[in-house]
Design an enzyme around this catalytic site. Structure first.
Site, short mmCIF file in Angstrom:
data_model
loop_
_atom_site.label_atom_id
_atom_site.label_comp_id
_atom_site.label_asym_id
_atom_site.label_seq_id
_atom_site.Cartn_x
_atom_site.Cartn_y
_atom_site.Cartn_z
N HIS A 37 0.84 -1.21 0.00
CA HIS A 37 0.00 0.00 0.00
C HIS A 37 0.88 1.26 0.00
O HIS A 37 0.62 2.20 -0.74
CB HIS A 37 -0.88 0.05 1.26
CG HIS A 37 -1.87 -1.07 1.38
ND1 HIS A 37 -1.79 -2.03 2.36
CD2 HIS A 37 -2.96 -1.39 0.64
CE1 HIS A 37 -2.81 -2.88 2.23
NE2 HIS A 37 -3.52 -2.52 1.19
N GLN A 61 -17.83 -6.47 -2.50
CA GLN A 61 -16.89 -7.35 -3.20
C GLN A 61 -16.61 -8.64 -2.45
O GLN A 61 -15.80 -9.46 -2.89
CB GLN A 61 -15.60 -6.61 -3.54
CG GLN A 61 -14.70 -6.29 -2.36
CD GLN A 61 -13.57 -5.39 -2.76
OE1 GLN A 61 -13.76 -4.22 -3.11
NE2 GLN A 61 -12.35 -5.90 -2.73
P1 AMP Z 1 -6.23 -3.82 -0.83
O1 AMP Z 1 -6.19 -2.98 0.39
O2 AMP Z 1 -5.78 -5.23 -0.62
O3 AMP Z 1 -7.53 -3.71 -1.58
O4 AMP Z 1 -5.14 -3.22 -1.81
C1 AMP Z 1 -5.15 -1.86 -2.17
C2 AMP Z 1 -4.20 -1.64 -3.30
O5 AMP Z 1 -2.89 -2.05 -2.93
C3 AMP Z 1 -4.55 -2.47 -4.57
O6 AMP Z 1 -4.33 -1.67 -5.72
C4 AMP Z 1 -3.58 -3.61 -4.49
O7 AMP Z 1 -3.27 -4.17 -5.75
C5 AMP Z 1 -2.36 -2.93 -3.89
N1 AMP Z 1 -1.48 -3.94 -3.27
C6 AMP Z 1 -1.82 -4.88 -2.35
N2 AMP Z 1 -0.76 -5.65 -2.05
C7 AMP Z 1 0.27 -5.20 -2.80
C8 AMP Z 1 1.65 -5.59 -2.95
N3 AMP Z 1 2.17 -6.61 -2.27
N4 AMP Z 1 2.41 -4.88 -3.81
C9 AMP Z 1 1.89 -3.85 -4.53
N5 AMP Z 1 0.62 -3.44 -4.43
C10 AMP Z 1 -0.19 -4.09 -3.58
#
Ligand code: AMP
Length: 285
Positions: A37, A61
Site C-alpha cells: 500500500h 466485493q
Molecule cells: P487492498 O487494500 O488489498 O484492496 O489493496 C489496495 C491496493 O494495494 C490495490 O491496488 C492492491 O493491488 C495494492 N497492493 C496490495 N498488495 C500489494 C503488494 N504486495 N504490492 C503492490 N501493491 C499491492
C-alpha cells in the site's frame, strides 16, 4: 493530513484542488497497510500534487461466507503510516455512506469478471468495479494507482475506464514482496507460523515457470502440470483455484507460446490452510 468521512466533504476538497490547478492522485485500499500500500502512496505522492487515500472495506466485493467480518482493520495505525508518507487526505466512508438504503446500481466488466478469480469468487469484480467507479466519481482524481499484485483487477479497471470513457489515468505499480518472495497482503495476517513459511511456495512456483520458459519450454500445459503437482504435494496447500498463463493485456489463456509473444502473465490463486492467496509474475519470453 485531513481525515474525511463524508462524500460531500471530500468532493468539496478535490473540487477546490482541481480549481487551484493541482493534480489529484487516488490510492484506493481496504486498509491494514503494508509496504505494498505504502509503495502506491509514494508513487502517487511523487507524481501528483495532492494524494487521496481511500480506506473502505467494501462489502459489495465479498461473497457470502467470505472474510468481510474478520478482514483485518487498524484505522489509527493506517492514518499514522499514511501521514508519514505525506498523504494529504484519508477518505474513509462508512458502508452506509457508500451504499444508502435502497442502493441498486452495479457495474460489471463482462467476460473478464468471470475468469480466474472471478470464477472462484462470483460477483467479486462486480463489487470492485462498482466501488472503484463510485470512488472515481466522488474523488474525481486525475490518476489512480493500483498494484499489479491484483493483476486481474488492474486489467478489469483499465477496461472499465476505457469502455465507460472515464477521464483519468490508471497506473499499475509493481508487487512488493517479503524477503522469501511472498507477496505482501493484508490476508497474510491470517497465516499460522507453518503456513506462513510454506506460503512462499506460490512465488517459487511462478519462478519455476519463469525458469522452465527461460529454458526453452514452449508447452505451457506441461509447465502447468509440473507446477500443479508440486503445489498438490505441499500439505499446507489446501486447494489451487488456478495456475494459469494468460495474455498480459487481454487475459486470454495461452497454452503454447508462439513466436510473436514477447511476454506472458503467470497467475495463481491457492488456499494456504483457510487463507486464499493470489500472486503473479510477468514472464518475458
Ligand atoms: P487492498 O487494500 O488489498 O484492496 O489493496 C489496495 C491496493 O494495494 C490495490 O491496488 C492492491 O493491488 C495494492 N497492493 C496490495 N498488495 C500489494 C503488494 N504486495 N504490492 C503492490 N501493491 C499491492
Amino acid at each position: 493530513m485531513k481525515i474525511i468521512k463524508r462524500v460531500v466533504d471530500i468532493r468539496k476538497e478535490t473540487e477546490t484542488l482541481r480549481k487551484d490547478g493541482k493534480i489529484v492522485g487516488l490510492v484506493s485500499t481496504m486498509g491494514y497497510f503494508h509496504d505494498g500500500h505504502l509503495s502506491l502512496m509514494r508513487r502517487a505522492k511523487k507524481e501528483c500534487g495532492k494524494t487521496v487515500v481511500s480506506i473502505f472495506v467494501n462489502p459489495a466485493q465479498f461473497g457470502p461466507g467470505e472474510d468481510l467480518k474478520k478482514y483485518p482493520r487498524n484505522f489509527r495505525r493506517d492514518c499514522k503510516l499514511a501521514e508519514k508518507e505525506g498523504v494529504d487526505y484519508i477518505f474513509s466512508p462508512s458502508a452506509e455512506e457508500m451504499y444508502k438504503p435502497g442502493y441498486g446500481t452495479f457495474v460489471e466488466v463482462e467476460t473478464l469478471s468471470k475468469i480466474m478469480c472471478g470464477r472462484a469468487r462470483p460477483g467479486h469484480f462486480r463489487g470492485v468495479c462498482t466501488v472503484v467507479l463510485k470512488l472515481f466519481n466522488i474523488v474525481n482524481p486525475h490518476r489512480a494507482y493500483f498494484g499489479e499484485k491484483d493483476y486481474q483487477q488492474l486489467v478489469i479497471i483499465k477496461k472499465m475506464v476505457k469502455d465507460l470513457n472515464l477521464n483519468l489515468e490508471i497506473k499499475g505499480c509493481p508487487i512488493i514482496r517479503e524477503k522469501d518472495g511472498l507477496a505482501l497482503s493484508s490476508r497474510n495476517k491470517y497465516l499460522s507460523g507453518e503456513e506462513r513459511e510454506n506460503a512462499a511456495i506460490l512465488n517459487k512456483c511462478l519462478e519455476t515457470a519463469r525458469e522452465m520458459i527461460g529454458g526453452g519450454e514452449r508447452n505451457l500445459e506441461k509447465v502447468k502440470g509440473c507446477i500443479l503437482e508440486r503445489l498438490r504435494k505441499n500439505r499446507f496447500i489446501k486447494k489451487v483455484d488456478y495456475f494459469d498463463f494468460r495474455n498480459t493485456a487481454t487475459l486470454e489463456e495461452i497454452k503454447k507460446i508462439k513466436k510473436e509473444q514477447d511476454k506472458i502473465l503467470a497467475a495463481t490463486a491457492a488456499w494456504v490452510g483457510n487463507t486464499r492467496l493470489i500472486d503473479n509474475k510477468i514472464i518475458k519470453v
